[in-house]
Design an enzyme around this catalytic site. Structure first.
Site, PDB file in Angstrom:
ATOM      1  N   ARG A 172     -58.140 -53.097  16.132  1.00 12.64           N
ATOM      2  CA  ARG A 172     -56.908 -52.712  16.733  1.00 12.64           C
ATOM      3  C   ARG A 172     -56.641 -53.285  17.772  1.00 12.64           C
ATOM      4  NH1 ARG A 172     -60.596 -49.279  15.963  1.00 12.64           N
ATOM      5  NH2 ARG A 172     -60.692 -47.850  14.116  1.00 12.64           N
ATOM      6  N   LYS A 214     -47.225 -43.217  10.078  1.00 13.99           N
ATOM      7  CA  LYS A 214     -47.954 -42.086  10.643  1.00 13.99           C
ATOM      8  C   LYS A 214     -48.014 -42.209  12.025  1.00 13.99           C
ATOM      9  CE  LYS A 214     -51.421 -39.477  12.094  1.00 13.99           C
ATOM     10  NZ  LYS A 214     -52.385 -39.922  13.321  1.00 13.99           N
ATOM     11  N   ASP A 233     -51.165 -37.307   7.995  1.00 10.37           N
ATOM     12  CA  ASP A 233     -52.457 -37.810   7.955  1.00 10.37           C
ATOM     13  C   ASP A 233     -53.119 -37.431   6.792  1.00 10.37           C
ATOM     14  OD1 ASP A 233     -53.380 -35.553   8.694  1.00 10.37           O
ATOM     15  OD2 ASP A 233     -53.276 -36.233  11.066  1.00 10.37           O
ATOM     16  N   PHE A 275     -52.006 -28.581  11.694  1.00  8.17           N
ATOM     17  CA  PHE A 275     -53.073 -29.604  11.935  1.00  8.17           C
ATOM     18  C   PHE A 275     -54.051 -28.734  12.770  1.00  8.17           C
ATOM     19  CE2 PHE A 275     -55.126 -33.004  14.552  1.00  8.17           C
ATOM     20  CZ  PHE A 275     -55.771 -33.451  13.349  1.00  8.17           C
TER      21      PHE A 275
END
Length: 287
Positions: A172, A214, A233, A275
């Site tokens: 990343r 996302k 997700d 979530f």
DNA sequence: CCACGGCCTGATTC
DNA sequence: AGAATCAGGCCGT
């Protein structure tokens, strides 16, 4: 050092909210929560009907204003409850996780945080972000406490990919460097996305490297006031498949579209609560 | 358009 | 103990 009171009408559970996976830099110390908002360090303590705010900034009015926005105290809570409460699963979660709030954070920090979150765990994201702050952010000293500000686009753009990897970003690191370089060079203030319609803002974000649907939705929901954003997700995908037969029978693969049609303009709030629901359940199962 | 493998790396699992 | 697998995706083929 100042102590001021942040009053609110609807419940706020600091523990739940600050550890819900929206924010990554709050540090819990007993029943105190210490965090960095912009260039100021604040400590929050739940007082039931209000929150005590301890800070080292001279402008307490400014801090309070910032926190009112951060916790979205001006949201139309009754309308949200009424809209989302129609769904059985969300209604249950609203009840069980009372005080869980959506946050409105800084878009730049949120952008980098969720680029970092890709195929990662919350603990690791926290670790990486704290590393980024300590390596590249300005040091902030307040009495006995010392934290660091979140690095600016310029500060991150100056870092080499190798340096960025050193805080654990892995693959990343390249995304972070490229995004920081672009934002710094073009001198963009990401707040402009708030004035764009949801679809356009999402499209713009997805034009940046490392940002797919996302991550874009996370940034839109947690920092840009787009409550119709619905980050999908693997957890949420599982929830929808397990609990929503109507979704399972869907003809489209566009999960987000289905969610907004089903939950409405506060779909993002539904996501937040669902979530939390699935994450708590799965933690308890592993115990 | 869809499916699939690769990607850094720390934690967890077997 | 050491190796495989997973973790709040995205990108290129």
């Amino acid at each position: 050092m100042n102590s001021v009171i942040l009053t609110h009408h609807n419940p706020i559970d600091l523990e739940l909210t600050l550890n819900s996976g929206q924010a990554f830099r709050w540090i819990r110390n007993g029943n105190l929560f210490e965090g960095v908002l912009g260039d100021s360090l604040v400590t929050l303590q739940d007082k039931g009907e209000s929150i005590e705010v301890i800070n080292w900034d001279s402008d307490t009015e400014c801090i309070l204003k910032h926190l009112r926005r951060y916790f979205r105290l001006d949201d139309r809570w009754e309308e949200i409850l009424e809209t989302l409460g129609r769904d059985m699963h969300v209604a249950e979660a609203l009840l069980r996780y009372q005080g869980l709030r959506l946050l409105k954070q800084d878009p730049w920090e949120t952008l980098i945080a969720f680029v970092t979150s890709s195929v990662s765990s919350i603990a690791k994201v926290s670790y990486c972000l704290e590393g980024l702050c300590q390596q590249f952010g300005r040091r902030l000293n307040f009495g006995t406490s010392a934290r660091c500000a979140f690095p600016t686009p310029y500060e991150l753009a100056r870092a080499s990919e190798k340096e960025l990897r050193s805080v654990g970003l892995g693959f990343r690191a390249r995304y972070v460097k490229e995004i920081a370089g672009y934002i710094a060079d073009s001198e963009i203030d990401l707040e402009f996305l708030q004035d764009l319609p949801y679809d356009n803002a999402k499209e713009w974000l997805m034009g940046l490297p490392g940002i797919g649907p996302k991550v874009a939705d996370c940034v839109l929901l947690y920092s840009l006031d787009k409550t119709e954003a619905f980050p999908v997700d693997r957890w949420i995908e599982r929830v929808l498949l397990n609990w929503y037969p109507a979704y399972k029978r869907r003809w489209t693969r566009d999960t987000h579209k289905w969610a907004v049609e089903y939950f409405g303009k506060y779909a993002g709030y539904a996501e937040l609560y669902l979530f939390q629901h699935i994450r708590t359940d799965s933690k308890q199962r592993n115990r």
